[in-house]
Design a protein around this motif. Sequence first.
Motif, short mmCIF file in Angstrom:
data_model
loop_
_atom_site.label_atom_id
_atom_site.label_comp_id
_atom_site.label_asym_id
_atom_site.label_seq_id
_atom_site.Cartn_x
_atom_site.Cartn_y
_atom_site.Cartn_z
N LYS A 299 -52.11 -18.83 -90.35
CA LYS A 299 -52.74 -20.08 -90.77
C LYS A 299 -52.60 -20.27 -92.28
CE LYS A 299 -56.04 -20.38 -87.00
NZ LYS A 299 -57.46 -20.26 -86.61
N LEU A 300 -52.72 -19.20 -93.04
CA LEU A 300 -52.52 -19.28 -94.48
C LEU A 300 -51.09 -19.69 -94.80
CD1 LEU A 300 -54.42 -16.05 -95.60
CD2 LEU A 300 -55.18 -18.41 -95.91
N LEU A 301 -50.13 -19.12 -94.07
CA LEU A 301 -48.72 -19.45 -94.32
C LEU A 301 -48.40 -20.90 -93.94
CD1 LEU A 301 -46.96 -16.20 -93.02
CD2 LEU A 301 -47.54 -16.80 -95.38
N TRP B 84 -49.91 -8.46 -94.22
CA TRP B 84 -49.33 -9.52 -95.03
C TRP B 84 -48.28 -10.26 -94.23
CZ3 TRP B 84 -50.91 -10.91 -99.84
CH2 TRP B 84 -51.78 -10.03 -100.50
N HIS C 293 -54.77 -15.22 -88.67
CA HIS C 293 -55.36 -15.67 -89.93
C HIS C 293 -54.28 -15.78 -91.00
CE1 HIS C 293 -57.60 -14.82 -93.77
NE2 HIS C 293 -58.25 -15.85 -93.31
N VAL C 294 -53.43 -14.77 -91.08
CA VAL C 294 -52.34 -14.79 -92.05
C VAL C 294 -51.42 -15.97 -91.77
CG1 VAL C 294 -50.28 -13.54 -92.85
CG2 VAL C 294 -52.43 -12.32 -92.52
N GLN D 90 -49.94 -23.42 -96.36
CA GLN D 90 -49.19 -23.51 -97.61
C GLN D 90 -47.85 -24.23 -97.41
OE1 GLN D 90 -49.43 -19.84 -100.31
NE2 GLN D 90 -49.99 -19.03 -98.28
N ILE E 236 -43.26 -18.09 -99.07
CA ILE E 236 -44.70 -18.33 -99.02
C ILE E 236 -45.32 -17.04 -98.52
CG2 ILE E 236 -46.53 -19.62 -97.86
CD1 ILE E 236 -44.53 -21.99 -97.70
N ILE E 237 -46.36 -16.56 -99.19
CA ILE E 237 -46.96 -15.26 -98.88
C ILE E 237 -48.45 -15.43 -98.65
CG2 ILE E 237 -47.37 -12.92 -99.75
CD1 ILE E 237 -44.91 -13.42 -101.62
N GLY E 238 -48.97 -14.70 -97.66
CA GLY E 238 -50.41 -14.70 -97.41
C GLY E 238 -50.84 -13.35 -96.88
N GLY E 239 -52.06 -12.97 -97.21
CA GLY E 239 -52.62 -11.69 -96.76
C GLY E 239 -53.88 -11.90 -95.95
N GLY E 240 -54.24 -10.88 -95.19
CA GLY E 240 -55.36 -11.01 -94.28
C GLY E 240 -56.55 -10.13 -94.61
#
Length: 172
Positions: free
Chosen positions: A158-160, A85, A155-156, A163, A96-100
């Motif tokens: 890029k999500l962060l 995460w 990957h995580v 967002q 801002i939170i993102g998981g992989g």
Amino acid sequence: MKIIIGSLNPAKTRAVEEAFSNYSSSFLYLDVPSGVSEQPFSDDETIRGAINRANLALEQGEGNIGIGLEGGVQKTEHGLFLCNWGALVEKNQPPIIGGGARILLPNVIAERLLAGEELGPVMDDFSKKENVRKNEGAVGIFTNGLINRADMFGHVMKLLVGQYEYRNKQGV
């Protein structure tokens, strides 16, 4: 833009640098505590560790953005899964939170973690290598090198960053 990374781990720092490669940024790396156990054992604990690292990094580094990345495991009815995460924090904004991605850990590894050991040293022992966590990670070992730890955290990131860009574009 000054980005403070709450880790000295090369797999994590590389992921952050690559995610912000299109920005005019400077990076500061700080060894900050996660505030959770050495081996996080749930998504919630792993998320909490990422947020804690991001907040401490931002506070101690006096930058624009704090980044926290945390690896852990999640127990399911199917076995113990590797999880990761990340959190991106700015002053006066919610994190801002993102998981992989996730992979099922082999029973021989899961049993050792459930007995109280930490994944990093277990992987060093299992693979007969040093510093697996700073290189390919468990994911690199168990995907035969097709995905490594920096890829997983990339990957995580890029999500962060996606967002973050959306929030700033939309003003949300």
